[in-house]
Design a protein around this motif. Structure first.
Motif, PDB file in Angstrom:
ATOM      1  N   LYS A 294      -4.844  -9.123 -20.488  1.00  0.00           N
ATOM      2  CA  LYS A 294      -5.886  -9.855 -21.219  1.00  0.00           C
ATOM      3  C   LYS A 294      -7.110 -10.117 -20.339  1.00  0.00           C
ATOM      4  CE  LYS A 294      -2.702 -12.310 -24.323  1.00  0.00           C
ATOM      5  NZ  LYS A 294      -2.158 -13.651 -24.690  1.00  0.00           N
ATOM      6  N   ARG A 295      -6.896 -10.125 -19.027  1.00  0.00           N
ATOM      7  CA  ARG A 295      -7.987 -10.420 -18.103  1.00  0.00           C
ATOM      8  C   ARG A 295      -8.619  -9.154 -17.515  1.00  0.00           C
ATOM      9  NH1 ARG A 295      -7.525 -15.829 -17.027  1.00  0.00           N
ATOM     10  NH2 ARG A 295      -5.464 -16.758 -17.397  1.00  0.00           N
ATOM     11  N   ILE A 296      -8.338  -8.032 -18.098  1.00  0.00           N
ATOM     12  CA  ILE A 296      -8.776  -6.774 -17.513  1.00  0.00           C
ATOM     13  C   ILE A 296     -10.290  -6.705 -17.344  1.00  0.00           C
ATOM     14  CG2 ILE A 296      -9.029  -5.425 -19.628  1.00  0.00           C
ATOM     15  CD1 ILE A 296      -7.214  -4.288 -16.441  1.00  0.00           C
ATOM     16  N   ASP A 297     -11.028  -7.344 -18.245  1.00  0.00           N
ATOM     17  CA  ASP A 297     -12.493  -7.321 -18.150  1.00  0.00           C
ATOM     18  C   ASP A 297     -13.010  -8.129 -16.968  1.00  0.00           C
ATOM     19  OD1 ASP A 297     -12.643  -5.724 -20.386  1.00  0.00           O
ATOM     20  OD2 ASP A 297     -13.029  -7.377 -21.779  1.00  0.00           O
ATOM     21  N   GLN A 298     -12.178  -9.009 -16.416  1.00  0.00           N
ATOM     22  CA  GLN A 298     -12.587  -9.821 -15.275  1.00  0.00           C
ATOM     23  C   GLN A 298     -12.424  -9.078 -13.942  1.00  0.00           C
ATOM     24  OE1 GLN A 298     -10.563 -13.618 -15.327  1.00  0.00           O
ATOM     25  NE2 GLN A 298     -10.867 -13.881 -17.537  1.00  0.00           N
ATOM     26  N   LEU A 299     -11.771  -7.923 -13.995  1.00  0.00           N
ATOM     27  CA  LEU A 299     -11.515  -7.167 -12.763  1.00  0.00           C
ATOM     28  C   LEU A 299     -12.700  -6.250 -12.476  1.00  0.00           C
ATOM     29  CD1 LEU A 299      -7.734  -6.322 -13.304  1.00  0.00           C
ATOM     30  CD2 LEU A 299      -8.795  -8.407 -12.414  1.00  0.00           C
ATOM     31  N   THR A 300     -13.765  -6.853 -11.990  1.00  0.00           N
ATOM     32  CA  THR A 300     -15.023  -6.135 -11.791  1.00  0.00           C
ATOM     33  C   THR A 300     -15.189  -5.589 -10.373  1.00  0.00           C
ATOM     34  OG1 THR A 300     -16.087  -8.244 -11.246  1.00  0.00           O
ATOM     35  CG2 THR A 300     -16.195  -7.506 -13.552  1.00  0.00           C
ATOM     36  N   ASN A 301     -14.435  -6.162  -9.428  1.00  0.00           N
ATOM     37  CA  ASN A 301     -14.590  -5.750  -8.032  1.00  0.00           C
ATOM     38  C   ASN A 301     -13.286  -6.022  -7.284  1.00  0.00           C
ATOM     39  OD1 ASN A 301     -15.614  -5.016  -5.516  1.00  0.00           O
ATOM     40  ND2 ASN A 301     -16.587  -6.992  -5.162  1.00  0.00           N
ATOM     41  N   VAL A 302     -12.241  -5.305  -7.684  1.00  0.00           N
ATOM     42  CA  VAL A 302     -10.926  -5.500  -7.074  1.00  0.00           C
ATOM     43  C   VAL A 302     -10.934  -4.908  -5.669  1.00  0.00           C
ATOM     44  CG1 VAL A 302      -8.466  -4.978  -7.230  1.00  0.00           C
ATOM     45  CG2 VAL A 302      -9.775  -5.479  -9.306  1.00  0.00           C
ATOM     46  N   GLN A 303     -10.464  -5.699  -4.704  1.00  0.00           N
ATOM     47  CA  GLN A 303     -10.492  -5.257  -3.308  1.00  0.00           C
ATOM     48  C   GLN A 303      -9.120  -5.186  -2.661  1.00  0.00           C
ATOM     49  OE1 GLN A 303     -13.309  -7.724  -1.199  1.00  0.00           O
ATOM     50  NE2 GLN A 303     -15.060  -6.872  -2.276  1.00  0.00           N
ATOM     51  N   LEU A 304      -8.115  -5.780  -3.327  1.00  0.00           N
ATOM     52  CA  LEU A 304      -6.772  -5.785  -2.755  1.00  0.00           C
ATOM     53  C   LEU A 304      -5.753  -5.848  -3.888  1.00  0.00           C
ATOM     54  CD1 LEU A 304      -4.804  -6.104  -0.311  1.00  0.00           C
ATOM     55  CD2 LEU A 304      -5.188  -8.579  -0.475  1.00  0.00           C
ATOM     56  N   LEU A 305      -4.690  -5.032  -3.773  1.00  0.00           N
ATOM     57  CA  LEU A 305      -3.596  -5.033  -4.739  1.00  0.00           C
ATOM     58  C   LEU A 305      -2.317  -5.493  -4.039  1.00  0.00           C
ATOM     59  CD1 LEU A 305      -4.265  -1.581  -6.456  1.00  0.00           C
ATOM     60  CD2 LEU A 305      -4.712  -3.837  -7.438  1.00  0.00           C
ATOM     61  N   LEU A 306      -1.566  -6.370  -4.712  1.00  0.00           N
ATOM     62  CA  LEU A 306      -0.336  -6.901  -4.153  1.00  0.00           C
ATOM     63  C   LEU A 306       0.802  -6.721  -5.149  1.00  0.00           C
ATOM     64  CD1 LEU A 306      -1.723 -10.260  -2.703  1.00  0.00           C
ATOM     65  CD2 LEU A 306      -1.356  -8.111  -1.463  1.00  0.00           C
ATOM     66  N   LEU A 307       1.939  -6.247  -4.663  1.00  0.00           N
ATOM     67  CA  LEU A 307       3.117  -6.072  -5.513  1.00  0.00           C
ATOM     68  C   LEU A 307       4.030  -7.275  -5.376  1.00  0.00           C
ATOM     69  CD1 LEU A 307       3.981  -2.313  -4.806  1.00  0.00           C
ATOM     70  CD2 LEU A 307       2.842  -3.258  -6.823  1.00  0.00           C
ATOM     71  N   ALA A 308       4.300  -7.926  -6.512  1.00  0.00           N
ATOM     72  CA  ALA A 308       5.215  -9.064  -6.507  1.00  0.00           C
ATOM     73  C   ALA A 308       6.651  -8.570  -6.364  1.00  0.00           C
ATOM     74  CB  ALA A 308       5.053  -9.866  -7.791  1.00  0.00           C
ATOM     75  N   ASP A 309       7.545  -9.477  -5.988  1.00  0.00           N
ATOM     76  CA  ASP A 309       8.964  -9.123  -5.885  1.00  0.00           C
ATOM     77  C   ASP A 309       9.458  -8.584  -7.217  1.00  0.00           C
ATOM     78  OD1 ASP A 309       8.899 -10.036  -3.306  1.00  0.00           O
ATOM     79  OD2 ASP A 309       9.757 -12.010  -3.778  1.00  0.00           O
ATOM     80  N   GLY A 310      10.179  -7.470  -7.168  1.00  0.00           N
ATOM     81  CA  GLY A 310      10.714  -6.872  -8.384  1.00  0.00           C
ATOM     82  C   GLY A 310       9.749  -5.914  -9.062  1.00  0.00           C
ATOM     83  N   THR A 311       8.573  -5.712  -8.513  1.00  0.00           N
ATOM     84  CA  THR A 311       7.595  -4.774  -9.074  1.00  0.00           C
ATOM     85  C   THR A 311       7.327  -3.703  -8.022  1.00  0.00           C
ATOM     86  OG1 THR A 311       6.565  -6.599 -10.269  1.00  0.00           O
ATOM     87  CG2 THR A 311       5.338  -4.522 -10.155  1.00  0.00           C
ATOM     88  N   ASP A 312       7.468  -2.418  -8.407  1.00  0.00           N
ATOM     89  CA  ASP A 312       7.354  -1.355  -7.412  1.00  0.00           C
ATOM     90  C   ASP A 312       6.194  -0.401  -7.654  1.00  0.00           C
ATOM     91  OD1 ASP A 312       8.287  -0.044  -9.630  1.00  0.00           O
ATOM     92  OD2 ASP A 312      10.234   0.484  -8.782  1.00  0.00           O
ATOM     93  N   ASP A 313       5.391  -0.647  -8.699  1.00  0.00           N
ATOM     94  CA  ASP A 313       4.268   0.253  -8.943  1.00  0.00           C
ATOM     95  C   ASP A 313       3.153  -0.503  -9.657  1.00  0.00           C
ATOM     96  OD1 ASP A 313       2.772   2.541  -8.947  1.00  0.00           O
ATOM     97  OD2 ASP A 313       3.809   3.488 -10.635  1.00  0.00           O
ATOM     98  N   VAL A 314       1.949   0.020  -9.540  1.00  0.00           N
ATOM     99  CA  VAL A 314       0.783  -0.563 -10.198  1.00  0.00           C
ATOM    100  C   VAL A 314       0.830  -0.214 -11.682  1.00  0.00           C
ATOM    101  CG1 VAL A 314      -1.742  -0.561 -10.268  1.00  0.00           C
ATOM    102  CG2 VAL A 314      -0.545  -0.371  -8.072  1.00  0.00           C
TER     103      VAL A 314
END
Length: 395
Positions: free
Chosen positions: A141-161
């Motif tokens: 729902k917040r995809i429009d707010q991702l205008t300048n993503v600089q870092l991606l983090l994987l939470a526990d139990g998540t293995d892919d973007v």
């Protein structure tokens, strides 16, 4: 002008002067919103990052309370006060009753080096995205707010973007990707970003004074084979990206065309106006400001000043051994000093030394205090001539 919600309404006006605006986001020049996780997890991560970064940087955190049941204003705000200031033993607290608009927020956070915000409630010009399965729908729902993503983090139990993140961020594979528990690499990311964002250092030679005590233009004195203002500008070139000679508007035609001049736009304020004029020209740069009447100034002193520069401070300055106060006219003024200087001016002060004394500055002791000697009178000029002659004879 305000609407009923108290927010400032901006209307275009053709008569407005075109100004260079600082590269602010919602709160600060350097700000990140953390999104994609429950608020508790975001607060925990922000706390770990701030704890590590606060050794070198002034950090700020932005969030929104979830105490929706609390409707009573705290303290004296409930009685109608606009502000309530409390001086606690370990911190100060200032409560407001008014809404904060974007202008107020940037002013409030100007002293911070970086801001981290809970992206579930606040937007920033850069984002850190946590890929968490239990917040997949919320993040989408917040995809429009991702205008300048600089870092991606994987939470526990998540293995892919997530696929929708890949679609929304075409360069996602070039972004750093860590586990959310990898605090060492996350902190290293922020440190690298802060170093990368270190303000460019420009030089400003103050040559706009009227030299009333000397009786003639001090910037024209030939101490080192050329007019002093050009000698100082040439010395600064080794330490600064661009070098300017500050002057009055009526002096500009006198400045050698091979040097870049910067006429005062804050007039009648002496060196204070020259510093403000420089920030008006380039508000996101730091300025190494130096007076032209320092005939004993040398490159080792400039090297020591720049090597020990602290961008987290309002300024980095030499401490005067004679008066035990900062020397404002051989000082590196950081971009965060611009609103501070304007604030002092609004309160009726135009003394740059007073600004340094009453703010967080980094003070250095000169390895050779003689370099801080300035020349204001004919008697002082003759004395320094003898010092220079003795120095040349000894070489």
């Amino acid at each position: 002008m305000k609407n009923q919600g108290g927010n400032v309404i901006s209307k275009e006006h053709s008569k407005h002067t075109a100004l260079v605006r600082p590269a602010f986001g919602t709160f600060n020049r350097k700000e990140w919103a953390i999104v994609g996780a429950p608020c508790t997890n975001i607060k925990l991560l922000a706390g770990q990052v701030i704890s590590a970064l606060s050794v070198n940087y002034k950090c700020a955190y932005v969030d929104t309370t979830h105490n929706d049941h609390v409707v009573q204003l705290p303290g004296k705000l409930a009685s109608g006060a606009v502000f309530e200031y409390t001086d606690e033993i370990n911190y100060r607290q200032l409560n407001y009753s008014a809404d904060f608009n974007s202008f107020t927020l940037r002013e409030t956070f100007a002293a911070a080096d970086l801001v981290i915000a809970n992206g579930n409630h606040h937007q920033c010009k850069a984002q850190v995205v946590i890929i968490s399965e239990n917040k997949r729908a919320s993040l989408q729902k917040r995809i429009d707010q991702l205008t300048n993503v600089q870092l991606l983090l994987l939470a526990d139990g998540t293995d892919d973007v997530f696929d929708f993140i890949k679609d929304a961020i075409p360069n996602w594979q070039q972004l750093p990707l860590y586990q959310v528990s990898d605090i060492e690499n996350i902190v290293a990311f922020f440190n690298a970003q802060m170093e990368k964002a270190k303000p460019v250092l420009n030089g400003l030679v103050l040559a706009g004074g009227k030299s009333q005590r000397m009786g003639f233009d001090k910037g024209e004195v030939n101490w080192h084979g050329k007019a002093q203002r050009y000698h100082m500008a040439d010395m600064l070139k080794a330490f600064c990206s661009d070098v300017y000679i500050s002057c009055r508007a009526d002096q500009q035609q006198e400045i050698d065309a091979s040097y870049t001049s910067l006429p005062d736009t804050f007039t009648g304020l002496g060196p204070y106006g020259a510093i403000l004029s420089a920030f008006r020209e380039k508000p996101d740069s730091a300025w190494l400001v130096i007076a032209s009447d320092l005939p004993l100034m040398d490159e080792p002193a400039l090297q020591y000043l720049t090597d020990n520069r602290n961008p987290s401070s309002v300024a980095t300055a030499y401490n005067s051994p004679q008066i035990e106060f900062p020397e404002p006219l051989i000082t590196i003024w950081e971009p965060k000093s611009y609103p501070v200087l304007l604030s002092f001016l609004a309160q009726g002060y135009s003394c740059p030394r007073k600004v340094l004394i009453n703010n967080d500055v980094t003070l250095l002791n000169a390895q050779n205090p003689d370099v801080l000697t300035n020349v204001n009178t004919p008697d002082e000029l003759e004395r320094i001539k003898k010092v220079l002659h003795q120095k040349i004879a000894a070489e």
